[in-house]
Write a protein that holds these residues in place. Structure first.
Motif, short mmCIF file in Angstrom:
data_model
loop_
_atom_site.label_atom_id
_atom_site.label_comp_id
_atom_site.label_asym_id
_atom_site.label_seq_id
_atom_site.Cartn_x
_atom_site.Cartn_y
_atom_site.Cartn_z
N ARG A 269 43.99 41.71 39.63
CA ARG A 269 44.11 40.42 38.96
C ARG A 269 42.81 40.08 38.24
NH1 ARG A 269 47.85 36.55 42.28
NH2 ARG A 269 46.40 35.00 41.50
N PRO A 270 42.86 39.97 36.92
CA PRO A 270 41.63 39.73 36.15
C PRO A 270 40.87 38.49 36.62
CG PRO A 270 43.46 40.18 34.70
CD PRO A 270 44.03 40.08 36.07
N LEU A 271 41.60 37.39 36.81
CA LEU A 271 40.94 36.15 37.17
C LEU A 271 40.21 36.30 38.51
CD1 LEU A 271 40.80 33.55 35.68
CD2 LEU A 271 42.62 32.65 37.11
N ALA A 272 40.90 36.97 39.45
CA ALA A 272 40.30 37.15 40.77
C ALA A 272 39.04 37.98 40.66
CB ALA A 272 41.30 37.84 41.69
N MET A 273 39.05 38.99 39.79
CA MET A 273 37.87 39.84 39.68
C MET A 273 36.73 39.11 39.00
SD MET A 273 38.75 42.12 41.47
CE MET A 273 37.33 43.18 41.47
N VAL B 92 33.08 38.51 40.64
CA VAL B 92 31.76 38.81 40.07
C VAL B 92 30.84 37.61 40.27
CG1 VAL B 92 30.54 39.21 37.92
CG2 VAL B 92 32.62 40.48 38.42
N ILE B 93 31.37 36.42 40.00
CA ILE B 93 30.54 35.22 40.13
C ILE B 93 30.14 35.02 41.59
CG2 ILE B 93 30.59 32.72 39.90
CD1 ILE B 93 32.37 33.20 37.42
N LEU B 94 31.11 35.22 42.49
CA LEU B 94 30.79 35.09 43.92
C LEU B 94 29.70 36.09 44.31
CD1 LEU B 94 34.21 34.71 45.77
CD2 LEU B 94 32.36 33.06 45.58
N ARG C 188 37.66 45.25 31.73
CA ARG C 188 37.23 44.47 30.57
C ARG C 188 36.77 43.09 31.02
NH1 ARG C 188 41.57 43.18 26.01
NH2 ARG C 188 42.60 42.49 27.89
N THR C 189 37.60 42.44 31.84
CA THR C 189 37.25 41.12 32.34
C THR C 189 35.98 41.15 33.16
OG1 THR C 189 39.63 40.88 32.56
CG2 THR C 189 38.25 39.11 33.44
N ILE C 190 35.89 42.17 34.01
CA ILE C 190 34.71 42.27 34.88
C ILE C 190 33.45 42.39 34.04
CG2 ILE C 190 33.57 43.71 36.60
CD1 ILE C 190 36.35 44.47 37.62
N LEU D 214 39.65 30.49 43.29
CA LEU D 214 40.42 31.46 42.50
C LEU D 214 40.60 32.76 43.28
CD1 LEU D 214 38.89 30.99 38.95
CD2 LEU D 214 41.17 30.35 39.73
N PHE D 215 39.52 33.17 43.91
CA PHE D 215 39.57 34.41 44.66
C PHE D 215 40.52 34.28 45.84
CE2 PHE D 215 37.78 37.49 47.72
CZ PHE D 215 37.95 38.62 46.95
N SER D 216 40.43 33.15 46.54
CA SER D 216 41.28 33.01 47.74
C SER D 216 42.75 32.91 47.36
CB SER D 216 40.85 31.80 48.55
OG SER D 216 41.01 30.64 47.80
N ASP D 217 43.04 32.34 46.19
CA ASP D 217 44.43 32.31 45.73
C ASP D 217 44.99 33.73 45.62
OD1 ASP D 217 44.88 29.69 45.65
OD2 ASP D 217 44.62 29.44 43.48
N ALA D 218 44.17 34.58 45.00
CA ALA D 218 44.62 35.97 44.83
C ALA D 218 44.78 36.65 46.18
CB ALA D 218 43.62 36.74 43.97
N VAL D 219 43.84 36.37 47.09
CA VAL D 219 43.93 36.99 48.42
C VAL D 219 45.19 36.52 49.12
CG1 VAL D 219 42.88 37.04 50.71
CG2 VAL D 219 41.48 37.36 48.68
N ARG D 220 45.47 35.23 49.01
CA ARG D 220 46.66 34.71 49.67
C ARG D 220 47.93 35.36 49.10
NH1 ARG D 220 47.93 28.77 49.95
NH2 ARG D 220 47.59 28.94 47.71
#
Lengths: 680, 462
Positions: B44-48, B52-54, B196-198, B447-453
């Motif tokens: 998931r691009p958003l999660a990645m 990176v920010i995390l 690309r997103t990363i 955002l990351f936790s949404d993807a994990v969930r």
């Protein structure tokens, strides 16, 4: 011939998944005429439910899409109708009933409200109410006025399915799609529902598309049969022709893999392997891998549809353009090998391995703040049984009768409330959990659901070794690994399976792993809790063969818990029939199944749909549902449903009456003389 | 030795947590059923991007978790001041302390002062800052200087990024694939993972970093606070506090929740009753009261036993640890309840019954069968709780029962800035800085936790 009401031509429904395109329905065609029942027969995963959903444009989007085909309802192509207008078709002209009545009704709305929603518009309040009550009455729900205001949880499973049928009938559809309408129900309830469907069809003249995996149901209900395999229809024929002479090798194999008493002592002619994944492009015949009549052409070229007046088949064997010399000459139905499985004697048992005496398992019902015990669910209420060494005892009964609890009571997974269980002379109920632990290796269990019975987070090797480790068997890690591999091969799996996870295996293979897990600790008794009822017929035969082979080789005893009587006929030595926590009849398999004494046994046997339906079988219809075990009827538990109940039945529970050294039943019908003389 | 390493308690716990995370990563990478959901997260691009920010936050937090004491020059003694690697790297930021408030990028002070000129005249004016823009001869050159430095920063950052992308493509391209072809493939987003997103996110971070480095050496880019400390530096220091609260609290509560929840569900009976009553009682006490009581009594203890704490930092650290513990104690109940429910369901599942029938012991059943099968719930709760805890720290510090006032934290920054909001002209930068840093972290975590969930919750899985 009347004009077709519904005509499906070349329907293709595909699903896009990360693993590739799944061709769930790959070009099926059939016709449905007014007043006719067409049975779509097939194993799980062959695309029959998706076909039905496609007819109504209900395929789950966006993953699924209808790629090609036409569905002509009269002169209208249903697939071309926009979603907005589909509502006029769904439920109005084509109605559906699903398999699970439990999940098909909204639990927070009353039955009446839900059926009213299905009525066509333009009914006044009062008229709508009358109509719903009339509908409920017509599907055989007694006291419809009261049921109108009840919620789904107040109705039993069979009643809910009736309500679902009422809902489907509300707008007088032309076509009723019944997707496994009785699979979730017990045989006696199934018989009620099937009869109801048939009566309704005769009354309204609607066409029924019946989707099922059960040959017996097909034989009972269908006018015309279409057999599906891997997304295609491989054979289509009128019922009589089909049952007299199935043509496609798959259909023929299906018949031969069905267990029955005539195949006792023989290995079943199982279809090897399992249904192929539909996420691939097929080049040859889809059944070629599992077909014993396949030759090179079958793997290279997909067979075409060969049509005869009323029937058709998709097989090279019947293609007039293909010279038969090339084909394997009509393979004689290979006589199942009898030598590796000698018929086990159906005589009385010699040495008793397990003896239950007056076993009782009661679950307390707590109520209120202080959780006072206000009553008991008497799941098992005084069961006495014996299992001999190397013998199979089948425990038969409908859901909720306590047969699984008996199994758990024997295994001491649930500690019995009273009674005794002696295993090889040792009293199990008296043992502490610690003292029991080393005993546990001697009795094992196989469960029904192959998906829930293996820990998804463990490697198959670890699953098999767990028991050895717990029981300190098998010595060194290398020895254990070797033993694991031997076990896997023994149950017909490759040794490499050790390093894989359960999710990589199909249902039948998982069941083999479960069996291997039980065998890992060298048990003497295996409690098989409906081990094949979650499997397809073709896979069921494989597992039954394996169980039989293991019994012959290792001298295992089985307690076979099931509701499937044909499996009982095939596998068991002795049978015990259970109703509401008590054994109503027990005896050797031929005694009970050929001359059943108890009215319940008789009804149960007659309710099972048979393939040989033309033999003029008289079906004893049982009314009503199984009462709750927390509040069983006074007297004989069965009397409210018993067609032969007398005053005595309402007053006292009947004592046992013996017919032979092994055959006995608990019924007042036979008690008159027996009560005094034969009770010793 | 030129320095003496100092291991604060929270440092040690962070190392433990880091080791555990790495060990889990290695363990998971070998097991398909654990790897599959993570792969889904990674797609998931958003999660990645969030990841990176995390990672950037975590990197700064880790730099700030290596503590030591420097040897005093020409003495056989170590300084009493405990520094972290971050402090050392950001020495210019740490040491350039103004007198009091100054606005971001200011060259003059925020308040007028009486200045005595060399000619003896005395005027009241905004004085030049000691460090902010001190290199400018003429304060009017400021804008030009900022623009120039901005251009340099953009250029530097851009070059670093281009080199990074180039190096990545060289490593990433398929064997035999041409460089330009691989680059085009990357630009089209034609890859298994959203590289690309990363890379774009990393580019943005590099740019931010490059601007900060270029500017912060000459200006106070986020201004200074009441005692003249650089707000940017304080914000960076606060990252560790936020991360510690968000992660260590979970570490504290996990054993309680996991062991008690699984025990309650598995054993039923009186064990279940005791555990249920315990957590029901605990969750009925207002959490803030419990925290206030614990922190205030700790304060009293600290005031009475100053000898127990070697340095100011150690003292503040003890308080931080206590805060995580008390937050953990008040927040384990919901996870415990979830786990109890799941275990109740699982204990009736066939494979557990089969294990019991095989004579497998209770402890082993819990270890082998129950823990692995409730882990997805633990993971989902942990990542979802993280952002909540970071925000809770801010609220608690604002109320005055959070971390030690001497410790940098976003809560303390907000607390000290609240009175200045009423000033005219307003002192807004402390608050804004805390807000931006906290927002970045919490948004990324969410955002990351949404993807994990999505990946781990079996009900959402198809």
């Amino acid at each position: 011939m009347t004009k077709a009401l519904l005509k499906v031509e070349g329907l293709k429904t595909w699903f896009d998944t990360p693993e590739g395109t799944v061709r769930a329905v790959d070009g099926i065609s059939f016709e449905l005429r007014r007043g006719e029942t067409l049975a779509l027969l097939g194993e799980s995963g062959c695309g029959k439910s998706i076909s039905a959903l496609s007819l109504l444009q209900l395929v789950p989007e966006p993953a699924g899409r209808i790629v090609a085909g036409r569905v002509m309802l009269g002169d209208q192509d249903v697939l071309a109708i926009p979603e907005r207008d589909m509502r006029k078709i769904r439920g109005r002209r084509i109605a559906v009933i699903f398999q699970e009545p439990q999940t098909s009704l909204n639990p927070v709305l009353t039955i009446g409200t839900q059926i009213r929603e299905a009525l066509p518009e333009g009914f006044s309040d009062r008229r709508a109410r009358e109509r719903v009550v009339a509908l409920l009455t017509s599907v055989g729900i007694a006291d419809a006025e009261r049921r109108y205001h009840e919620y789904p949880h107040q109705l039993s499973g069979g009643m809910k399915q009736r309500a679902m049928i009422a809902m489907a009938l509300a707008s007088e559809p032309d076509i009723l799609i019944a997707d496994e309408p009785t699979t979730a129900l017990d045989v006696t309830i199934q018989a009620q529902i099937l009869r109801l469907l048939k009566e309704l069809q005769q009354k309204t003249g609607m066409a029924v598309l019946l989707i099922t995996h059960d040959l017996g149901v097909v034989a009972e209900m269908a006018d015309h049969v279409a057999v599906m395999y891997a997304g295609q229809i491989v054979e289509s024929a009128p019922r009589k022709t089909f049952f007299a002479e199935p043509r496609h090798p798959y259909a023929r194999k299906l018949f031969r893999s069905l267990p029955s008493r005539f195949k006792r002592g023989q290995a079943l002619d199982a279809i090897p392997g399992s249904v192929p994944s539909l996420a691939q492009a097929f080049h040859g015949c889809r059944f070629a891998e599992r077909c014993d009549q396949a030759w090179d052409l079958c793997r290279q070229k997909a067979p075409r549809w060969i049509n005869k007046t009323e029937s058709g088949v998709r097989c090279h064997l019947y293609d007039p353009d293909i010279p038969t010399t090339e084909a394997v000459a009509e393979a004689p139905s290979a006589p199942p090998s009898t030598k590796d499985a000698p018929p086990s004697p159906a005589g009385p048992a010699n040495e008793v391995l397990l003896r239950m005496t007056d076993l009782k398992v009661h679950f307390p019902i707590h109520k209120g703040v202080f959780r006072r015990v206000v009553g008991h669910v008497k799941a098992v209420d005084g069961v006495s049984l014996e299992i001999g060494k190397g013998r199979t005892l089948a425990l038969v009964g409908e859901s909720g009768c306590g047969k699984t609890t008996v199994g758990k009571g024997i295994l001491q997974l649930i500690r019995p409330t009273a009674g005794s269980v002696t295993f090889d002379g040792e009293e199990l109920t008296a043992l502490s959990e610690r003292a029991l632990r080393p005993m546990r290796r001697r009795f094992q269990v196989i469960f029904q659901d192959p998906y829930a019975s293996l820990n998804p987070r463990m490697l198959v090797g670890d699953i098999l070794e767990e028991g050895m480790r717990a029981q300190d068997l098998g010595g060194h890690p290398q020895d254990r690994a070797a033993r694991t591999e031997a076990l896997l091969r023994h149950v017909g799996l490759p040794a490499e399976a050790r390093n894989r996870y359960p999710h990589e295996f199909s249902g039948g293979q998982r069941q083999r792993i479960s069996i291997a897990r039980a065998l890992a600790v060298d048990p003497q008794l295996i409690v098989c809790d409906e081990p094949t009822s979650a499997l397809d017929v073709s896979v069921q035969a494989q597992i039954l063969n394996l169980l039989k082979q293991l019994q012959d080789e290792l001298g295992l005893s089985y307690l076979f818990i099931t509701h499937n009587l044909s499996v009982v006929e095939y596998l068991a030595h002795e049978v015990a029939v259970m109703y509401l926590g008590r054994i109503v009849e027990k005896g050797l398999v031929h005694e009970v199944l050929e001359s059943p004494k108890h009215p319940y046994t008789q009804a149960l046997l007659s309710a099972v749909p048979r393939i040989d339906t033309d033999t003029g079988r008289k079906v004893i219809r049982l009314e009503g549902d199984i009462p709750s075990p927390s509040n069983p009827p006074a007297g004989c538990h069965f009397h409210p449903r018993c067609p032969e109940a007398t005053a005595a039945c309402r007053e006292s529970y009947p004592g046992p009456s013996r017919f032979s050294a092994t055959h006995e039943t608990c019924c007042h019908l036979y008690a008159t003389g027996a009560n005094t003389g034969k009770r010793d | 030795m030129p320095f003496q390493p100092v291991f604060l308690v929270t440092d040690v716990l962070i190392y433990v947590l880091l080791t555990a995370a790495i060990a889990f990563g290695v363990y998971a990478s070998r097991r398909e059923h654990l790897r599959a959901p993570w792969r889904q997260v990674a797609r998931r691009p958003l999660a990645m991007a969030a990841m990176v920010i995390l990672s950037a936050y975590v990197f700064i937090g880790l730099l700030d978790s290596v503590h030591f004491r420097e040897r005093l020059p020409d003495q056989d003694q170590y300084s009493s001041e405990v520094l972290s690697l971050l402090d050392k790297i950001a020495t210019p930021l740490r040491t350039r302390v103004e007198k009091t408030y100054s606005a971001p990028f200011a060259v003059h002070g925020f308040t007028k002062e009486t200045v005595e000129h060399p000619d003896g005249s005395i005027t009241r004016e905004y004085p030049r800052l000691l460090y902010g823009g001190a290199h400018l001869e003429d304060p009017r050159d400021r804008t030009a200087d900022i623009v120039k430095r901005g251009a340099v920063a953009t250029l530097e950052g851009g070059i670093v990024w281009v080199f990074l992308v180039g190096a990545f493509v060289l490593l990433w391209r398929r064997p035999g694939e041409q460089f330009m072809h691989a680059l085009r493939r990357l630009a089209r987003g034609d890859s298994d993972l959203p590289w690309r997103t990363i890379l774009v996110t990393i580019g943005a971070l590099i740019l931010v970093g490059s601007y900060s480095v270029n500017m912060a050496l000459h200006y106070h880019i986020l201004g200074t606070d009441q005692v003249g400390q650089d707000v940017f530096y304080k914000s960076l220091k606060s990252i560790r506090t936020g991360l510690v609260i968000g992660t260590l609290t979970t570490l504290v509560m996990l054993p309680f929740a996991l062991v008690l929840g699984v025990m309650a569900g598995y054993f039923r009976g009186w064990v279940d009753d005791v555990i249920q009553y315990t957590y029901t009682t605990l969750s009925s006490i207002p959490g803030v009261l419990l925290i206030a009581a614990a922190i205030l009594s700790l304060q009293v203890y600290m005031a009475n036993h100053p000898e127990s704490f070697e340095t100011v930092v150690a003292r503040a650290d003890t308080r931080l640890l206590f805060l995580t513990i008390i937050l953990g104690v008040t927040s384990w109940t919901s996870l415990c309840r979830l786990l109890r429910g799941e275990t109740l369901k699982l204990r009736e599942v066939d494979y557990i019954q089969a294990a019991r029938a095989l004579g497998v012991g209770n402890v082993r059943i819990m270890m082998r069968h129950l823990f692995p099968n409730v882990m997805h719930i633990v993971l989902i709760t942990v990542v979802l709780d993280f952002s909540g805890l970071v925000l809770a720290e801010a609220v608690l510090s604002y109320v005055g029962i959070g971390v030690d006032p001497s410790m940098d934290s976003w809560g303390n920054m907000i607390n000290s800035a609240r009175l200045e909001m009423a000033r005219e002209p307003m002192v807004w930068w402390s608050l804004a800085a805390a807000f931006v840093f906290m927002f970045g972290l919490v948004l990324a975590a969410n955002l990351f936790s949404d993807a994990v969930r999505d990946a781990f919750d079996p009900r959402l899985r198809k």
